[in-house]
Design a protein around this motif. Sequence first.
Motif, mmCIF file in Angstrom:
data_model
loop_
_atom_site.group_PDB
_atom_site.id
_atom_site.type_symbol
_atom_site.label_atom_id
_atom_site.label_comp_id
_atom_site.label_asym_id
_atom_site.label_seq_id
_atom_site.Cartn_x
_atom_site.Cartn_y
_atom_site.Cartn_z
ATOM 1 N N GLN B 18 0.907 -1.224 -0.051
ATOM 2 C CA GLN B 18 -0.012 -0.049 0.136
ATOM 3 C C GLN B 18 0.965 1.404 0.091
ATOM 4 O O GLN B 18 0.192 2.321 -0.058
ATOM 5 C CB GLN B 18 -0.996 0.144 1.324
ATOM 6 N N LYS B 19 2.331 1.112 0.041
ATOM 7 C CA LYS B 19 3.018 2.188 -0.040
ATOM 8 C C LYS B 19 4.567 1.667 -0.418
ATOM 9 O O LYS B 19 4.932 0.706 -0.291
ATOM 10 C CB LYS B 19 3.157 2.765 1.579
ATOM 11 N N VAL B 20 5.095 2.792 -1.002
ATOM 12 C CA VAL B 20 6.620 2.768 -0.984
ATOM 13 C C VAL B 20 7.397 4.056 -0.449
ATOM 14 O O VAL B 20 6.633 5.133 -0.585
ATOM 15 C CB VAL B 20 6.929 2.683 -2.553
ATOM 16 N N TYR B 21 8.532 3.572 -0.118
ATOM 17 C CA TYR B 21 9.349 4.644 0.638
ATOM 18 C C TYR B 21 10.587 5.122 -0.476
ATOM 19 O O TYR B 21 11.111 4.403 -1.222
ATOM 20 C CB TYR B 21 9.993 4.374 1.928
ATOM 21 N N LYS B 50 -0.140 8.158 -6.052
ATOM 22 C CA LYS B 50 -0.365 9.564 -5.313
ATOM 23 C C LYS B 50 1.035 9.954 -4.480
ATOM 24 O O LYS B 50 1.242 9.101 -3.949
ATOM 25 C CB LYS B 50 -1.421 9.460 -4.358
ATOM 26 N N VAL B 52 3.251 11.366 -1.706
ATOM 27 C CA VAL B 52 3.180 11.797 -0.616
ATOM 28 C C VAL B 52 4.653 11.836 -0.315
ATOM 29 O O VAL B 52 5.460 11.546 -0.559
ATOM 30 C CB VAL B 52 2.414 10.874 0.463
ATOM 31 N N ARG B 53 4.689 12.696 1.238
ATOM 32 C CA ARG B 53 5.828 12.964 1.693
ATOM 33 C C ARG B 53 6.482 11.750 2.149
ATOM 34 O O ARG B 53 5.873 11.151 3.146
ATOM 35 C CB ARG B 53 5.424 13.931 3.030
ATOM 36 N N GLY B 54 7.788 11.613 1.422
ATOM 37 C CA GLY B 54 8.376 10.218 2.038
ATOM 38 C C GLY B 54 8.284 9.041 1.369
ATOM 39 O O GLY B 54 8.766 8.094 1.324
ATOM 40 N N GLY B 55 7.423 9.397 0.253
ATOM 41 C CA GLY B 55 7.050 8.038 -0.646
ATOM 42 C C GLY B 55 5.987 8.178 -1.512
ATOM 43 O O GLY B 55 5.665 9.353 -2.123
ATOM 44 N N VAL B 57 1.765 6.480 -2.639
ATOM 45 C CA VAL B 57 0.808 5.629 -2.214
ATOM 46 C C VAL B 57 0.167 5.288 -3.512
ATOM 47 O O VAL B 57 -0.199 5.927 -4.385
ATOM 48 C CB VAL B 57 -0.259 5.777 -1.122
ATOM 49 N N PRO B 61 -6.560 3.840 -3.195
ATOM 50 C CA PRO B 61 -6.086 2.890 -2.241
ATOM 51 C C PRO B 61 -7.026 1.915 -2.288
ATOM 52 O O PRO B 61 -8.126 1.892 -2.305
ATOM 53 C CB PRO B 61 -6.131 3.604 -0.924
ATOM 54 N N HIS B 65 -12.768 -0.506 3.582
ATOM 55 C CA HIS B 65 -13.945 -0.450 4.197
ATOM 56 C C HIS B 65 -14.882 0.714 4.202
ATOM 57 O O HIS B 65 -15.982 0.803 3.928
ATOM 58 C CB HIS B 65 -14.023 -1.301 5.403
ATOM 59 N N PHE B 66 -13.910 1.831 4.475
ATOM 60 C CA PHE B 66 -14.601 2.931 4.811
ATOM 61 C C PHE B 66 -15.087 3.711 3.525
ATOM 62 O O PHE B 66 -16.161 4.404 3.434
ATOM 63 C CB PHE B 66 -13.606 4.046 5.548
ATOM 64 N N ARG B 69 -18.953 3.491 2.733
ATOM 65 C CA ARG B 69 -19.723 4.107 3.204
ATOM 66 C C ARG B 69 -19.795 5.620 2.267
ATOM 67 O O ARG B 69 -20.617 6.588 2.582
ATOM 68 C CB ARG B 69 -20.002 4.575 4.645
ATOM 69 N N MET B 70 -18.759 5.796 1.439
ATOM 70 C CA MET B 70 -19.010 6.986 0.660
ATOM 71 C C MET B 70 -19.265 6.812 -0.616
ATOM 72 O O MET B 70 -18.643 7.358 -1.568
ATOM 73 C CB MET B 70 -17.520 7.604 0.689
#
Lengths: 249, 249
Positions: B18-21, B50, B52-55, B57, B61, B65-66, B69-70
């Motif tokens: 879910q992320k890379v540095y 996307k 983001v600071r430091g890597g 995402v 994503p 689950h959340f 609801r959107m």
Amino acid sequence: MLKEERFQIILNQLGHEQKVYLGHLSTLLNVSEDTVRRDIKELADQGLLKSVRGGAVPHSPGPHHFRDRMKYDNEQKQIIATKALQFLKDGQVVLFDGGTSTMLIAQMLPKDLRLTVITNSFPIASLLEEHEHVEVLFAGGRLLKNSFVTIGNDAIQFFKKFRADICLLGICSIHAELGVTGPDFEESDVKRAMIESSREVIALATGEKLGTAEAYYVCPTERLSMIITDQANDNEAFKIYTDLGIRMV
Amino acid sequence: MLKEERFQIILNQLGHEQKVYLGHLSTLLNVSEDTVRRDIKELADQGLLKSVRGGAVPHSPGPHHFRDRMKYDNEQKQIIATKALQFLKDGQVVLFDGGTSTMLIAQMLPKDLRLTVITNSFPIASLLEEHEHVEVLFAGGRLLKNSFVTIGNDAIQFFKKFRADICLLGICSIHAELGVTGPDFEESDVKRAMIESSREVIALATGEKLGTAEAYYVCPTERLSMIITDQANDNEAFKIYTDLGIRMV
DNA sequence: TTACAATTTGCAATATTCTGCAAATTTAAT
DNA sequence: ATTAAATTTGCAGAATATTGCAAATTGTAA
């Protein structure tokens, strides 16, 4: 760890739990509470959750939205709610006052009970969503933000239109001579309207509220049909109320 | 190593994690962090991830689950909501129709805006809780369980008491001759009452709803002051509406 | 009220990103 | 193959963002 990783973890928690706590997240994510607080603020700005004191809750309003933000789960109220349930019968029209004890009753209501519920409380109306056989009539009016009940003349006029079987009055102070009293001026006005529209009035009261009074008058004690308390009903002190023709439960 | 190779590797990583540095990629690809940063920037410009600071995402994503609801958070409605915001000014009285697009507007409302909001939608009223300067007047009536809006004569009468500046009409079908129409009988009645109580009526409509009609009539098209769509406002097809004096945005 | 917990605010230390530049590399045309 | 232009890369310093801490403020419960 990337900020976004923390975001994902926080949001995931909220997918499972109904609330996350700053302290918990702080140790879980290995950052200070301040950082968690800032994360929550950022996510809240994006509308992905709602920041509340001490943590966060899911943002979308749904049936469980209000439940978790209220602390109603003390034993006294549980006892009162359980006792109250037996007096709600199929087909009745019931007025639900706002407040946490009436919420508990709404929550514990059997799913197959057929009722018409009239209320001015968002949380109660939300809780009754999953009760197929409960018709909910909601009182319009000005919305009190913190307690999520409507008040004002509109609400009062709304209640006046009905003739209900039972009015469930949330916890108030009850004094044999000073009558039923509450802590809020406008809410008291609404309570009075509800009482006037109902045949029977059932008041919920924890033991320590009996014999006390608050600033705003609601109705004379003898208007009550029944007082449900968390105490045993053979209590000596209850005599003053039974003498007024009020059933003590 | 070719730049394209690095791109492939970066995107591959994001397919699994879910992320890379930046640091990891820098050693893995054997280039400086600056280069990785520039790679990520380029991929981000293409919308493939996307930054983001430091890597980085993934752009949308994983299985969140959340996100469930959107489900109303689609891009069209986002665009419409953003456009709509500019027309809400301090001190106005605004009627909010139920529905997901009006919900989005409520959600995006600046916290310092002073408004009086009148609505029959629980979700909207809930969303406005944290807006200190927004007074919420809620329409009473029979509660529709699934959509959490009140309907019926009580709701209609409630709206009739007001004279609002703006009525925000959730997504309906709009047809130049057949007028504004909706899919639900009772909700259409309420919408009509809202429209009658408002000076200006702003309709929200995704492009595909323009020129279509549904079963229940709400109001004639020329009653609308403005239609906000997700499309560019220099659209050819809009002329039929502008000819009716409706502002297209 | 009082006491206590949570939040906000300002600040300093650290980490990350941006910018301009020069060296290295690639590209394209002769 | 050679050259010139364009692109890419790494680097150093400036600009920006993040984080944790502490003091001041606000909110809550008894």
